[in-house]
Design an enzyme around this catalytic site. Sequence first.
Site, short mmCIF file in Angstrom:
data_model
loop_
_atom_site.label_atom_id
_atom_site.label_comp_id
_atom_site.label_asym_id
_atom_site.label_seq_id
_atom_site.Cartn_x
_atom_site.Cartn_y
_atom_site.Cartn_z
N PHE A 1 20.99 -80.09 19.35
CA PHE A 1 21.75 -80.70 18.28
C PHE A 1 22.10 -82.15 18.61
O PHE A 1 22.36 -82.48 19.77
CB PHE A 1 23.08 -79.95 18.05
CG PHE A 1 22.94 -78.61 17.41
CD1 PHE A 1 22.99 -78.48 16.02
CD2 PHE A 1 22.78 -77.47 18.19
CE1 PHE A 1 22.88 -77.22 15.44
CE2 PHE A 1 22.68 -76.22 17.61
CZ PHE A 1 22.72 -76.09 16.23
N ASP A 2 22.13 -82.99 17.60
CA ASP A 2 22.80 -84.28 17.68
C ASP A 2 24.28 -84.01 17.35
O ASP A 2 24.61 -82.92 16.87
CB ASP A 2 22.18 -85.24 16.67
CG ASP A 2 22.99 -86.52 16.52
OD1 ASP A 2 23.23 -87.19 17.54
OD2 ASP A 2 23.40 -86.83 15.39
N LEU A 3 25.15 -84.98 17.62
CA LEU A 3 26.57 -84.77 17.37
C LEU A 3 27.02 -85.45 16.08
O LEU A 3 27.13 -84.82 15.03
CB LEU A 3 27.39 -85.27 18.56
CG LEU A 3 28.91 -85.07 18.49
CD1 LEU A 3 29.27 -83.59 18.31
CD2 LEU A 3 29.57 -85.65 19.74
N THR B 1 25.61 -85.01 12.32
CA THR B 1 24.82 -83.78 12.26
C THR B 1 25.73 -82.56 12.20
O THR B 1 25.72 -81.82 11.22
CB THR B 1 23.86 -83.69 13.46
OG1 THR B 1 22.97 -84.81 13.44
CG2 THR B 1 23.03 -82.41 13.40
#
Length: 211
Positions: A8-10, A13
């Site tokens: 995951f990106d933070l 996202t």
Amino acid sequence: MSYKGVIFDLDGTILNSTQLNVDSFQYACEIHLGKRIDEKKLLKMYGKPLLEQMNYFCPEKAEDLIAAYREFSQKYHDEVIALFPGVEELLEQLKTNGLIIALVTSKSKAAGKQNLEFFNIEHYFEHLIFLEDVEKHKPHPDPYEKMIKLMGLKPSEIISIGDSPFDIMGSKRAGLTTVLVGWTTFKTEDFINCQPDYIVNDFKTFSKMLI
């Protein structure tokens, strides 16, 4: 499709922080540059390391801009920041089903951990890569290649989800399957050179791709 891991990106996202980041940036620019920056220009840089963003607008005052940015962000963090709908449910489902969950962000470790701890979701992530953990950042593949090694999986076994062309391009360069979130603030033309493999408009749809 059968994946064993998710990266995951933070910001933008799983974390709805765009407005706080824009407001923090504008505050810093008003204090040290005496002006506001066109929001479209700010959003074009969204997802890059903060120092790189500040250097783009005024390298001579980059450190001062960062200090002011962080001052504003810290002050309003708790009342403005939010998770996008379905984040916690998705992370719980993935963990229950045995997938390795990881995070790759260009955010500093201090700021990123503050976000994760505030929402009590850090325990879902087996591996974390922050700004300080790599020398080269998105869209360079280094952060993703390092994460692939940490996860102990093949690139074909990992799916990467993000909101920016930097997320998509960096992931593709590392050989990962890519997913773009439908709530991205970037325009379609920003992805001409890095088309995502999939686009999802909610985390329920993303969950169905994995479980």
